[in-house]
Write an enzyme that holds these catalytic residues in place. Sequence first.
Site, PDB file in Angstrom:
ATOM      1  N   GLY A  28      49.938  19.809  27.770  1.00  0.00           N
ATOM      2  CA  GLY A  28      50.810  20.799  27.165  1.00  0.00           C
ATOM      3  C   GLY A  28      50.635  20.801  25.655  1.00  0.00           C
ATOM      4  N   GLN A  37      53.084  22.126  17.022  1.00  0.00           N
ATOM      5  CA  GLN A  37      52.075  21.060  16.917  1.00  0.00           C
ATOM      6  C   GLN A  37      50.803  21.521  16.198  1.00  0.00           C
ATOM      7  OE1 GLN A  37      52.446  19.966  21.351  1.00  0.00           O
ATOM      8  NE2 GLN A  37      51.875  18.042  20.383  1.00  0.00           N
ATOM      9  N   CYS A  51      51.850  11.936  23.712  1.00  0.00           N
ATOM     10  CA  CYS A  51      51.931  13.193  22.977  1.00  0.00           C
ATOM     11  C   CYS A  51      50.715  13.316  22.061  1.00  0.00           C
ATOM     12  CB  CYS A  51      53.226  13.221  22.161  1.00  0.00           C
ATOM     13  SG  CYS A  51      53.437  14.744  21.213  1.00  0.00           S
ATOM     14  N   LEU A  52      50.108  14.501  22.044  1.00  0.00           N
ATOM     15  CA  LEU A  52      48.942  14.718  21.179  1.00  0.00           C
ATOM     16  C   LEU A  52      49.306  14.552  19.706  1.00  0.00           C
ATOM     17  CD1 LEU A  52      47.386  17.840  22.961  1.00  0.00           C
ATOM     18  CD2 LEU A  52      46.617  15.461  23.100  1.00  0.00           C
ATOM     19  N   HIS A  98      59.453  18.032  27.590  1.00  0.00           N
ATOM     20  CA  HIS A  98      58.734  17.460  26.443  1.00  0.00           C
ATOM     21  C   HIS A  98      58.314  18.570  25.466  1.00  0.00           C
ATOM     22  CE1 HIS A  98      55.606  14.539  24.756  1.00  0.00           C
ATOM     23  NE2 HIS A  98      55.263  15.698  24.228  1.00  0.00           N
ATOM     24  N   GLU A  99      57.736  19.645  26.015  1.00  0.00           N
ATOM     25  CA  GLU A  99      57.246  20.730  25.149  1.00  0.00           C
ATOM     26  C   GLU A  99      58.401  21.494  24.506  1.00  0.00           C
ATOM     27  OE1 GLU A  99      54.263  20.612  24.318  1.00  0.00           O
ATOM     28  OE2 GLU A  99      53.609  19.288  25.922  1.00  0.00           O
ATOM     29  N   HIS A 150      59.617  19.922  21.422  1.00  0.00           N
ATOM     30  CA  HIS A 150      58.817  20.221  20.220  1.00  0.00           C
ATOM     31  C   HIS A 150      59.371  21.452  19.492  1.00  0.00           C
ATOM     32  CE1 HIS A 150      55.547  17.345  20.191  1.00  0.00           C
ATOM     33  NE2 HIS A 150      55.241  17.573  21.447  1.00  0.00           N
TER      34      HIS A 150
HETATM   35 NI    NI Z   1      54.034  16.339  22.653  1.00  0.00          NI
END
Ligand code: NI
Length: 178
Positions: free
Chosen positions: A46, A51, A98-99, A140-141, A144
């Site tokens: 995701g 991000q 997480c990226l 999670h997304e 963000h």
């Molecule tokens: Ni993340």
Amino acid sequence: MALLEILTHPDPRLRLVAQPVTRIDADLQRLIDDMIETMYAAHGVGLAAPQIGASLRLVVMDVSRKDPENDEWVSDLQVFINPRIAEADGEITWKEGCLSVPGVNAEVVRCGRVVLDYLDRSGAPQRLEATGLRAVCIQHELDHLEGTLYVDRLEPLEQKLTLADYERRRTETAAGVQ
Ligand code: NI
């Protein structure tokens, strides 16, 4: 299409509350395509617009899984514009990464089932019910979009250890140590 730079903690842009998408135009379609390419290139499931430095309520997600019937990967690419959780219940614990916080993972407790209202990339309203990894990823997304990272949801000691590990890896990477 183009690969976008993924911001990493503690970039302050990750902490902004994202703005609603007001125009679904060619520029937005290009951004969506670039986010999808960036997510796949980074092996993420995701990616939320904040991000990559775009303060927009926009998420791309692909929780592909192997079809138990024929052992083939089933693509599950989804685009959520202005997503909103309409219902949430149950509980699930999942080891998340997480990226934007690369190199570390930690278990997070979230709702086990969510119902999501959103616009698809053509602007059509949609509703989706999700459980398991898909429910985890949605929460999670959407975090963000509020400027929240999964590490914010950890118990204080777990958070301290996870962030210390993250900082150590970051320093080593910056110094060229693998
Ligand atoms: Ni993340």
